[in-house]
Structure formats: structure tokens, C-alpha cells
Design an enzyme around this catalytic site. Structure first.
Site, PDB file in Angstrom:
ATOM      1  N   ASN A 120      46.966  38.316  44.367  1.00  0.00           N
ATOM      2  CA  ASN A 120      47.239  38.811  45.797  1.00  0.00           C
ATOM      3  C   ASN A 120      47.676  37.627  46.590  1.00  0.00           C
ATOM      4  O   ASN A 120      47.817  37.796  47.922  1.00  0.00           O
ATOM      5  CB  ASN A 120      46.135  39.742  46.390  1.00  0.00           C
ATOM      6  CG  ASN A 120      44.716  39.018  46.265  1.00  0.00           C
ATOM      7  OD1 ASN A 120      44.466  38.420  45.212  1.00  0.00           O
ATOM      8  ND2 ASN A 120      43.799  39.185  47.297  1.00  0.00           N
ATOM      9  N   GLY A 145      38.978  37.175  41.171  1.00  0.00           N
ATOM     10  CA  GLY A 145      39.723  38.268  40.667  1.00  0.00           C
ATOM     11  C   GLY A 145      38.776  39.493  40.629  1.00  0.00           C
ATOM     12  O   GLY A 145      37.875  39.272  41.382  1.00  0.00           O
ATOM     13  N   GLU A 204      34.750  34.537  42.583  1.00  0.00           N
ATOM     14  CA  GLU A 204      35.005  34.998  43.761  1.00  0.00           C
ATOM     15  C   GLU A 204      35.543  36.239  43.296  1.00  0.00           C
ATOM     16  O   GLU A 204      36.688  36.398  42.713  1.00  0.00           O
ATOM     17  CB  GLU A 204      35.949  34.439  44.465  1.00  0.00           C
ATOM     18  CG  GLU A 204      35.688  32.713  44.893  1.00  0.00           C
ATOM     19  CD  GLU A 204      34.272  32.890  45.867  1.00  0.00           C
ATOM     20  OE1 GLU A 204      34.018  33.729  46.732  1.00  0.00           O
ATOM     21  OE2 GLU A 204      33.410  31.964  45.806  1.00  0.00           O
ATOM     22  N   LEU A 205      34.740  37.321  43.564  1.00  0.00           N
ATOM     23  CA  LEU A 205      35.050  38.659  43.095  1.00  0.00           C
ATOM     24  C   LEU A 205      35.653  39.846  44.183  1.00  0.00           C
ATOM     25  O   LEU A 205      35.976  39.235  45.479  1.00  0.00           O
ATOM     26  CB  LEU A 205      34.040  39.283  42.239  1.00  0.00           C
ATOM     27  CG  LEU A 205      33.303  38.427  41.242  1.00  0.00           C
ATOM     28  CD1 LEU A 205      32.325  39.014  40.376  1.00  0.00           C
ATOM     29  CD2 LEU A 205      34.691  38.103  40.140  1.00  0.00           C
ATOM     30  N   CYS A 224      40.634  40.719  49.087  1.00  0.00           N
ATOM     31  CA  CYS A 224      39.147  40.967  48.814  1.00  0.00           C
ATOM     32  C   CYS A 224      38.458  40.920  50.069  1.00  0.00           C
ATOM     33  O   CYS A 224      37.278  41.688  49.927  1.00  0.00           O
ATOM     34  CB  CYS A 224      38.524  39.647  48.008  1.00  0.00           C
ATOM     35  SG  CYS A 224      38.748  38.041  48.915  1.00  0.00           S
ATOM     36  N   GLU A 260      36.057  49.270  45.234  1.00  0.00           N
ATOM     37  CA  GLU A 260      36.936  48.302  46.178  1.00  0.00           C
ATOM     38  C   GLU A 260      38.354  48.925  45.809  1.00  0.00           C
ATOM     39  O   GLU A 260      38.852  49.229  44.768  1.00  0.00           O
ATOM     40  CB  GLU A 260      37.057  47.014  45.586  1.00  0.00           C
ATOM     41  CG  GLU A 260      38.055  46.207  46.386  1.00  0.00           C
ATOM     42  CD  GLU A 260      38.310  44.821  45.540  1.00  0.00           C
ATOM     43  OE1 GLU A 260      38.083  44.871  44.505  1.00  0.00           O
ATOM     44  OE2 GLU A 260      38.109  43.669  46.231  1.00  0.00           O
TER      45      GLU A 260
HETATM   46  P1  NAD Z   1      42.001  40.667  37.694  1.00  0.00           P
HETATM   47  O1  NAD Z   1      40.651  40.357  37.386  1.00  0.00           O
HETATM   48  O2  NAD Z   1      42.688  41.860  36.966  1.00  0.00           O
HETATM   49  O3  NAD Z   1      42.841  39.228  37.203  1.00  0.00           O
HETATM   50  C1  NAD Z   1      42.333  38.040  37.987  1.00  0.00           C
HETATM   51  C2  NAD Z   1      43.037  36.819  36.670  1.00  0.00           C
HETATM   52  O4  NAD Z   1      42.043  37.183  35.547  1.00  0.00           O
HETATM   53  C3  NAD Z   1      44.411  37.088  36.111  1.00  0.00           C
HETATM   54  O5  NAD Z   1      44.842  35.769  35.943  1.00  0.00           O
HETATM   55  C4  NAD Z   1      44.011  37.813  34.968  1.00  0.00           C
HETATM   56  O6  NAD Z   1      45.057  37.477  33.825  1.00  0.00           O
HETATM   57  C5  NAD Z   1      42.672  37.138  34.370  1.00  0.00           C
HETATM   58  N1  NAD Z   1      42.071  37.937  33.413  1.00  0.00           N
HETATM   59  C6  NAD Z   1      42.251  39.109  33.036  1.00  0.00           C
HETATM   60  N2  NAD Z   1      41.325  39.321  32.033  1.00  0.00           N
HETATM   61  C7  NAD Z   1      40.657  38.090  31.822  1.00  0.00           C
HETATM   62  C8  NAD Z   1      39.837  37.951  30.854  1.00  0.00           C
HETATM   63  N3  NAD Z   1      39.266  38.721  30.146  1.00  0.00           N
HETATM   64  N4  NAD Z   1      39.294  36.511  30.613  1.00  0.00           N
HETATM   65  C9  NAD Z   1      39.913  35.565  31.445  1.00  0.00           C
HETATM   66  N5  NAD Z   1      40.813  35.881  32.475  1.00  0.00           N
HETATM   67  C10 NAD Z   1      41.032  37.136  32.576  1.00  0.00           C
HETATM   68  O7  NAD Z   1      42.360  40.684  39.376  1.00  0.00           O
HETATM   69  P2  NAD Z   1      43.583  41.015  40.156  1.00  0.00           P
HETATM   70  O8  NAD Z   1      44.076  42.435  40.048  1.00  0.00           O
HETATM   71  O9  NAD Z   1      44.734  39.944  39.743  1.00  0.00           O
HETATM   72  O10 NAD Z   1      43.038  40.720  41.605  1.00  0.00           O
HETATM   73  C11 NAD Z   1      42.602  41.406  42.306  1.00  0.00           C
HETATM   74  C12 NAD Z   1      40.983  41.301  42.278  1.00  0.00           C
HETATM   75  O11 NAD Z   1      40.881  40.001  42.783  1.00  0.00           O
HETATM   76  C13 NAD Z   1      40.326  42.269  43.268  1.00  0.00           C
HETATM   77  O12 NAD Z   1      39.357  42.494  42.823  1.00  0.00           O
HETATM   78  C14 NAD Z   1      39.937  41.340  44.476  1.00  0.00           C
HETATM   79  O13 NAD Z   1      38.932  41.739  45.412  1.00  0.00           O
HETATM   80  C15 NAD Z   1      39.817  40.042  43.843  1.00  0.00           C
HETATM   81  N6  NAD Z   1      40.025  38.819  44.727  1.00  0.00           N
HETATM   82  C16 NAD Z   1      38.855  38.288  45.454  1.00  0.00           C
HETATM   83  C17 NAD Z   1      38.915  37.158  46.055  1.00  0.00           C
HETATM   84  C18 NAD Z   1      37.780  36.223  46.583  1.00  0.00           C
HETATM   85  O14 NAD Z   1      37.995  35.274  47.033  1.00  0.00           O
HETATM   86  N7  NAD Z   1      36.726  36.901  46.582  1.00  0.00           N
HETATM   87  C19 NAD Z   1      40.228  36.787  46.684  1.00  0.00           C
HETATM   88  C20 NAD Z   1      41.335  37.176  46.106  1.00  0.00           C
HETATM   89  C21 NAD Z   1      41.089  38.428  45.043  1.00  0.00           C
END
Ligand code: NAD
Length: 487
Positions: A161, A237, A257-258, A291, A385
């Protein structure tokens, strides 16, 4: 069909490790979520690639000469300046492979410049102090101090994002801390991450200290987290992915950071016009894929009608359209599955009695900015979320009940409180269990230097440049026992 290819695509556009670009056999086709056109290709790396990359970075960091701090500072300052020069191309690529309308993409590039610049400025945090060995009889005769040392190899895993600035938030502080970094960008948006790594190399970051391996979470991400020579996993993520990472990482150091579900409290004396504008901005920016996105608004009953009317009015003025159009405020969701999920959550709320005051419409990957009220308490648009352009507004009579409700949510990232009486607003802010409270702003605000993160399902630890540098380094003590003293 390939649309116009981004002119300064990264040199190899595959993957980079062990000091050179690689072209893995498999490729990730990166498509524009707005129209499905191919924007470019990146390598689809394997677990074996991860092993090679991590070993190469670990060898460089542990066996090679240290990278002098002044050179880190100068390379990162150069990188910030070069990102400024290449800003239009970065914004174009960021917008086309991701979800941001071009104006928002430009803003993200400016943020990333700031993040890299702030990282360059952290050299003076890499300091220690002498330790009071003589304060205990057992320490007498010793002189000692600590320095801040790199943790070693940082694995950086990022979401789609904010595909540039969130990469910058991990890679630049890790490098400033003297670490090596292996980056795994989101599979949907690897190109702008590859471009940033290419730029860092051009700026003088040693090629053996950095690697970028695009690929799937379940292969590249999981292999990185499990690798025994990775010392720290910095992940941004979703909560479910964070849990999977924690299970694999075991006792490894992790920063996470979730997600969030962005709460806003509008007190009876608030500037309602200001609150309404801020809510609409915070709820629908990047189509709610943020997020910090505003998701739940609690408004004092006295001003609820006025706020709802203004929120609905501003929502209908939001321009939904093509990301390339300068007028567009809201573009697509990352894929159709996400748009369908958001639509199904809204439908579920409506079946439970919610009223749709604006939006509620889907077309392919687009979901229209949506305002709900009278949402049943167990609806997912309230408890989970949403990560889409949906905001729920509910009147309240008791501020204590609102504080209790926000504190009972599973997420706790940031919140906003609107009110003219700062004493009352501060009273609410101090009682909320979240990482940050913005008064007379929504929680959709941060600067890149502040400690950023939350508790509960929202994360572990804090990012934000100075705090990331701190977390990515460790104190190391050296003490001298004077030879003239008894053993
Ligand atoms: P996601 O968790 O699906 O993916 C994030 C990353 O993790 C990707 O690069 C993905 O390939 C990787 N990944 C997936 N499975 C994995 C595993 N088993 N082991 C290691 N890596 C793995 O998230 P998304 O859909 O890309 O992004 C959305 C989420 O990110 C939302 O929940 C959002 O709130 C969060 N987010 C948080 C912040 C923050 O700073 N708190 C900022 C931006 C986004």
C-alpha cells in the site's frame, strides 16, 4: 498487452543479490490494478535464491570491512538528493503498479525522500557512554563503555500500500545502523522497490550489503524469516501474516507494523466542519488501503446530524477515477478479490441493519467511498480492519463508554480526537490504549521521525527513523580490567 513501459526500469528488473542483478527463470508479471495492463516484470525468486542472498549479505557484514559511518551518511544524503531528481519517474511507476492516484504517489515520493534524509541524519544516534563499573565493589578496577553496533542481517518484508516509503523506512535505517539488508517487497508492487535499490547502489551503498528478492510471501518471505543467518525481521503487513512470521521466527528479533481500525472521537464542542473534512480525507485516501485509515467515527449526539450531513456531502464530492488523472482522489483496490471482500463486508453490515448513506457500489477493482451508520456491533466493518474505503459513523452519549469501546478493540494503532476544549480532548487522549492520539486531526497522520506503531494486533515495537535505527542496533560493551588490580 504491455502498456507503456516505465523508462528507467531497474537495470535488470529481476532481483539483486551478491553484488549483481539476477534474472530468475520465473517472473512476477506486475499489472496495473486499474486496467489489468502489464506494467513490468520482476523476478519470482525461490528459497534457494534467498539462501544465497542472505549468506552473501551476512558474509559481507560479518567478515568484510565495516562500512564507515561517514560513508553511510554521505551515501544516504546522496540517495535522498537523487530520489528528488528522479521523483517524477518514481511517482509514475508507483502510481501505475499500485493503487495511488498520481497526486498521492507524488506525495509518497516526497515522504520517501524525507525518510532517507532523516536516516542519513541519524549518525549521531550511534553513540554509547562509559559504564559505572566502580559503583560496585565487584566492578572496581575496571573501565568500560558501550557502543551501538549493527544487529547484522535485517530481513525487510513490506506490503503493497505504500510501496516506496515503507521500503525506505526499513532499508535506510538498517543501512545507517551498519547492517546488511535483504528486502522482499510485496508481490503486487516490486518495481518501485527494485528502482529504489538501484538508486541506493548508484548513490554508493556497497553492493554486497544489500539485496532485493521479489517473490511470494510463502516462499521468499517464509524462507527469509526462517533463515538462520537473518538477525532481525522487520515486517509491515497484515496481522495474520505477522502471526505466521512470529511462529517461524521463534526467538529471532522482530519488529512488526500491522493493521489498525482507525478510530475518531468527535466531542460536543468540536469544530465539526474541520472534523468532517479530516474524516473524509482519512477514510478514503488510497481507497482506504492504509493502516491508519479512518474506519470508525464516534460523534457526540449533539453534533451527530451536522457531522453526518457534512461527511456524506464531502464523500459524494470525492473524485473516483483513473490514477493518471490529476483530478482523481480515489483509485482502485489492489485486486478484484479485495474489492469483492469489501463489498461483502458492507453487505453483511446492511443485512444486520446498517444504513448506507453514501457509496456502497463496486465496479471491478473499484469500490466507491462508503459511509455507514447504525452498524451492528458484530459486523466486520467495525471489528476487523476493512482496508477499503468504508467508514462507519455512530452517535454517542457517554464519552466513558466510547473510551471503553475503543480500548476493547483488537487493534490499537492511532486515533484522533476533535474538541475545542483541549483539557477534555487530552483527557480522552490519555485514556486511549493506542500508539498515538492526534488532537484535532484524525489518526491518519504521522511524521516519519516519530515513534510509529501500536499495541495489541497493531504490532510489536516502534518504527520511525530514529527508533528504527535504535532497534536495528545493539549496545556492545568493552571493559578493561587493569593489570595492576587483583583478579
Ligand atoms: P500482507 O500481510 O498480505 O503482506 C505483506 C508482506 O508479507 C508481503 O510482502 C507478502 O508477500 C509477505 N508475506 C506474506 N506471507 C508471508 C509469510 N508467511 N512469511 C513472510 N512474509 C510473508 O499485507 P498486504 O496485504 O500487502 O498489506 C496490507 C496490510 O499491511 C494491512 O493489514 C495493513 O494495515 C498493513 N500495513 C501496516 C502498516 C503499519 O505501519 N502499521 C503500514 C502499511 C500496511
Amino acid at each position: 498487452m504491455t502498456d507503456r513501459l516505465f523508462p528507467p526500469l531497474p537495470a535488470a528488473c529481476g532481483a539483486f543479490w551478491a553484488g549483481r542483478w539476477h534474472q530468475p527463470d520465473a517472473v512476477l508479471e506486475v499489472t496495473d490494478p486499474e486496467n489489468g495492463r502489464v506494467v513490468g516484470r520482476a523476478g519470482d525468486c525461490t528459497a534457494a535464491d534467498v539462501d544465497e542472498a542472505v549468506r552473501a549479505v551476512a558474509d559481507a557484514v560479518l567478515a568484510g570491512p565495516p562500512w564507515p559511518t561517514w560513508q553511510r551518511r554521505e551515501a544516504l544524503h546522496r540517495a535522498a538528493a537523487m530520489l528528488g531528481e528522479r521523483a517524477p519517474a518514481f511517482a509514475d511507476l508507483l502510481s501505475r503498479e499500485g493503487c495511488k492516484p498520481i497526486r498521492d504517489a507524488r506525495r509518497e515520493v516526497q515522504r520517501a525522500i524525507e525518510t532517507v534524509r532523516l536516516s542519513a541524519e541519524q549518525a549521531d544516534r550511534l553513540e554509547g557512554r562509559t559504564l559505572p563499573f566502580g559503583d560496585t565493589p565487584r566492578g572496581e578496577g575496571r573501565l568500560g563503555w558501550y557502543t551501538r553496533e549493527p544487529v547484522g542481517v535485517v530481513a525487510a518484508i513490506t506490503p503493497f500500500n505504500d510501496p516506496l516509503n515503507l521500503v525506505a523506512h526499513k532499508v535506510a535505517p538498517a543501512l545507517m545502523g551498519g547492517n546488511g539488508v535483504v528486502l522482499k517487497p510485496a508481490e503486487q508492487t516490486p518495481l518501485v522497490a527494485l528502482a529504489l535499490i538501484e538508486l541506493l547502489l548508484d548513490a554508493g551503498v556497497p553492493a554486497d550489503r544489500v539485496a532485493v528478492l521479489p517473490g511470494r510471501g510463502a516462499t521468499v518471505g517464509a524462507a527469509l524469516v526462517a533463515h538462520p543467518r537473518v538477525d532481525l525481521v522487520s515486517f509491515t503487513g497484515g496481522y495474520a501474516t505477522g502471526n505466521a512470521i512470529a511462529a517461524t521466527a521463534g526467538a529471532k528479533k522482530t519488529m512488526m507494523e500491522l493493521g489498525g481500525n482507525g478510530t475518531v472521537v468527535v466531542l460536543p464542542d468540536a469544530d465539526v466542519r474541520r472534523a468532517a473534512r479530516a474524516v473524509v480525507d482519512g477514510a478514503f485516501g488510497n481507497a482506504g488501503q492504509n493502516c491508519l485509515s479512518v474506519q470508525r467515527v464516534f460523534v457526540a449526539r449533539e453534533v451527530a446530524d451536522e457531522l453526518v450531513e457534512l461527511v456524506v456531502q464531502h464523500t459524494t464530492e470525492v473524485v473516483v477515477g483513473s490514477k493518471a488523472d490529476e483530478r482523481t482522489d480515489v483509485g482502485p483496490l489492489i485486486d478484484e478479490v479485495s474489492a469483492e471482500r469489501v463489498a461483502s463486508w458492507v453487505d453483511e453490515a446492511v443485512e444486520g441493519g446498517a444504513a448506507v448513506l453514501a457509496g456502497g457500489k463496486r465496479d471491478g477493482t473499484y469500490y466507491w467511498p462508503t459511509v455507514l451508520t447504525s452498524v451492528p456491533a458484530d459486523a466486520r466493518v467495525l471489528t476487523d480492519e476493512v482496508f477499503g474505503p468504508v467508514v462507519s459513523v455512530e452517535p454517542f452519549d457517554s464519552v466513558d463508554a466510547v473510551v471503553t469501546e475503543i480500548n476493547s478493540l483488537e487493534y490499537g494503532l492511532q486515533a484522533g480526537v476533535f474538541g475545542r476544549d483541549l483539557d477534555a480532548a487530552l483527557g480522552v487522549a490519555q485514556r486511549l490504549r493506542v500508539g498515538a492520539v492526534m488532537i484535532n486531526d484524525t489518526g491518519d497522520f504521522r511524521i516519519d521521525a516519530m515513534p510509529f506503531g501500536g499495541g495489541k494486533r497493531s504490532g510489536v515495537g516502534r518504527e520511525g527513523v530514529p527508533f528504527a535505527v535504535e532497534a536495528m542496533t545493539e549496545p556492545k560493551i568493552i571493559a578493561i580490567h587493569r593489570a595492576s588490580q587483583p583478579v
